[in-house]
Design a protein around this motif. Structure first.
Motif, PDB file in Angstrom:
ATOM      1  N   HIS A   1      14.518 -31.006 -40.917  1.00 60.54           N
ATOM      2  CA  HIS A   1      14.779 -32.282 -40.965  1.00 60.54           C
ATOM      3  C   HIS A   1      13.848 -33.267 -40.347  1.00 60.54           C
ATOM      4  O   HIS A   1      13.674 -34.408 -40.704  1.00 60.54           O
ATOM      5  CB  HIS A   1      16.358 -32.263 -40.593  1.00 60.54           C
TER       6      HIS A   1
ATOM      7  N   PHE B   1      24.456 -32.091 -41.402  1.00 63.04           N
ATOM      8  CA  PHE B   1      23.377 -32.653 -42.113  1.00 63.04           C
ATOM      9  C   PHE B   1      23.901 -33.215 -43.332  1.00 63.04           C
ATOM     10  O   PHE B   1      23.790 -32.678 -44.601  1.00 63.04           O
ATOM     11  CB  PHE B   1      22.245 -31.904 -42.622  1.00 63.04           C
TER      12      PHE B   1
ATOM     13  N   ALA C   1      21.698 -34.007 -46.399  1.00 58.02           N
ATOM     14  CA  ALA C   1      20.822 -33.253 -46.745  1.00 58.02           C
ATOM     15  C   ALA C   1      21.286 -32.489 -47.902  1.00 58.02           C
ATOM     16  O   ALA C   1      22.474 -32.362 -48.210  1.00 58.02           O
ATOM     17  CB  ALA C   1      20.300 -31.813 -45.527  1.00 58.02           C
TER      18      ALA C   1
ATOM     19  N   ASN D   1      13.839 -37.123 -46.342  1.00 62.28           N
ATOM     20  CA  ASN D   1      15.100 -36.683 -45.887  1.00 62.28           C
ATOM     21  C   ASN D   1      16.037 -37.900 -45.429  1.00 62.28           C
ATOM     22  O   ASN D   1      16.938 -38.206 -44.750  1.00 62.28           O
ATOM     23  CB  ASN D   1      14.993 -36.236 -44.200  1.00 62.28           C
TER      24      ASN D   1
END
Length: 279
Positions: A48, A113, A116, A275
């Motif tokens: 990330h 995350f 993500a 990201n």
């Protein structure tokens, strides 16, 4: 193909009207783990931090029904144990380390995350229902693509989620071995385009460039997949020149163990970082 990539699943942020329309997708394979800590929170954090918004991972079920992030059937290679993961409880796994890092649960991964996107390989039959529950529980339908070498596992996840009554495909997916083989055969020998009805539950064909002596990814294969509304993602590509060559050929995504190399290639092509986009 024009600047807007094919595909309609919300998981695919490079489609018409989406945040990264026209850009190929970059997938970090099991995170970025030059120290060997693959599929750990540390590895995914490293990916990330490099700019990856798409993270490839694997899931398995423990003996007591916890969905964990782990690739191998047994613990020998990564944790120095001879046992199979499916024979262990979560409590037993919690005491093990992979290059100094704990084995995470899939719930922990989704929480850690929240923006993500996860490309999830379902490694065993027991994981299918657990993955469907996790996707529904975290409302992560648009952030997960379900893949599996066993097509039955992938279909079970999709069918369980479809019971929620959501319109359209419940979650993005890629085919297993048999579905991929059918797509390759049809691309080589079949009609001008792949029959979309046969691949209606799928968003992408995720394939190796070659399977033994057979070259899977060719301009013809890509063209037929695109004509059927399917993206083509290639795994696992680690060489810089191979990355550029496949992207020039027109593939829609690459998966790599060399996250640093893939990030550099994408940056050179003006497609980085990836990201900063929520599903």
């Amino acid at each position: 193909m024009d600047s807007a990539r094919v595909g309609t699943a919300p998981f695919l942020l490079n489609t018409v009207g989406s945040a990264m329309a026209g850009s190929p997708l970059a997938f970090s394979h099991r995170g970025f783990a030059p120290d060997g800590a693959e599929n750990t929170l540390k590895a995914f954090a490293a990916a990330h931090d490099l700019g990856f918004g798409y993270l490839e991972t694997d899931v398995r079920a423990t003996r007591d029904g916890v969905l964990v992030v782990f690739h191998d059937e047994d613990l020998a290679r990564l944790a120095g144990e001879k046992r199979k993961l499916a024979d262990c409880t979560m409590a037993e796994l919690s005491g093990l380390r992979i290059a100094g890092e704990p084995i995470p649960t899939f719930d922990e991964l989704l929480r850690a995350f929240p923006q993500a996107h996860f490309n999830v390989d379902v490694k065993d039959a027991a994981s299918a229902a657990l993955l469907a529950d996790a996707i529904a529980g975290h409302d992560a339908h648009s952030r997960v693509l379900v893949a599996s070498f066993g097509g039955r596992r992938r279909r079970k996840v999709q069918h369980l989620l479809a019971r929620e009554g959501l319109p359209g495909p419940a979650v993005a997916a890629s085919p297993g071995v048999m579905g991929t083989a059918a797509a390759v055969l049809l691309a080589k020998l079949g009609p001008p385009r792949l029959p979309r009805a046969a691949f209606r539950e799928l968003a992408a064909l995720q394939v190796p460039e070659r399977r033994g002596p057979v070259r899977v990814v060719t301009p013809r294969f890509i063209s037929k997949a695109h004509a059927a509304g399917l993206q083509v993602h290639v795994w696992v590509v680690n060489g810089e020149s191979d990355m550029h060559r496949l992207l020039e050929m027109g593939v829609d995504g690459l998966m790599s163990d060399r996250a640093d190399t893939l990030a550099r290639v994408m940056a050179e092509r003006g497609c980085w970082p990836q990201n900063g986009h929520a599903g």
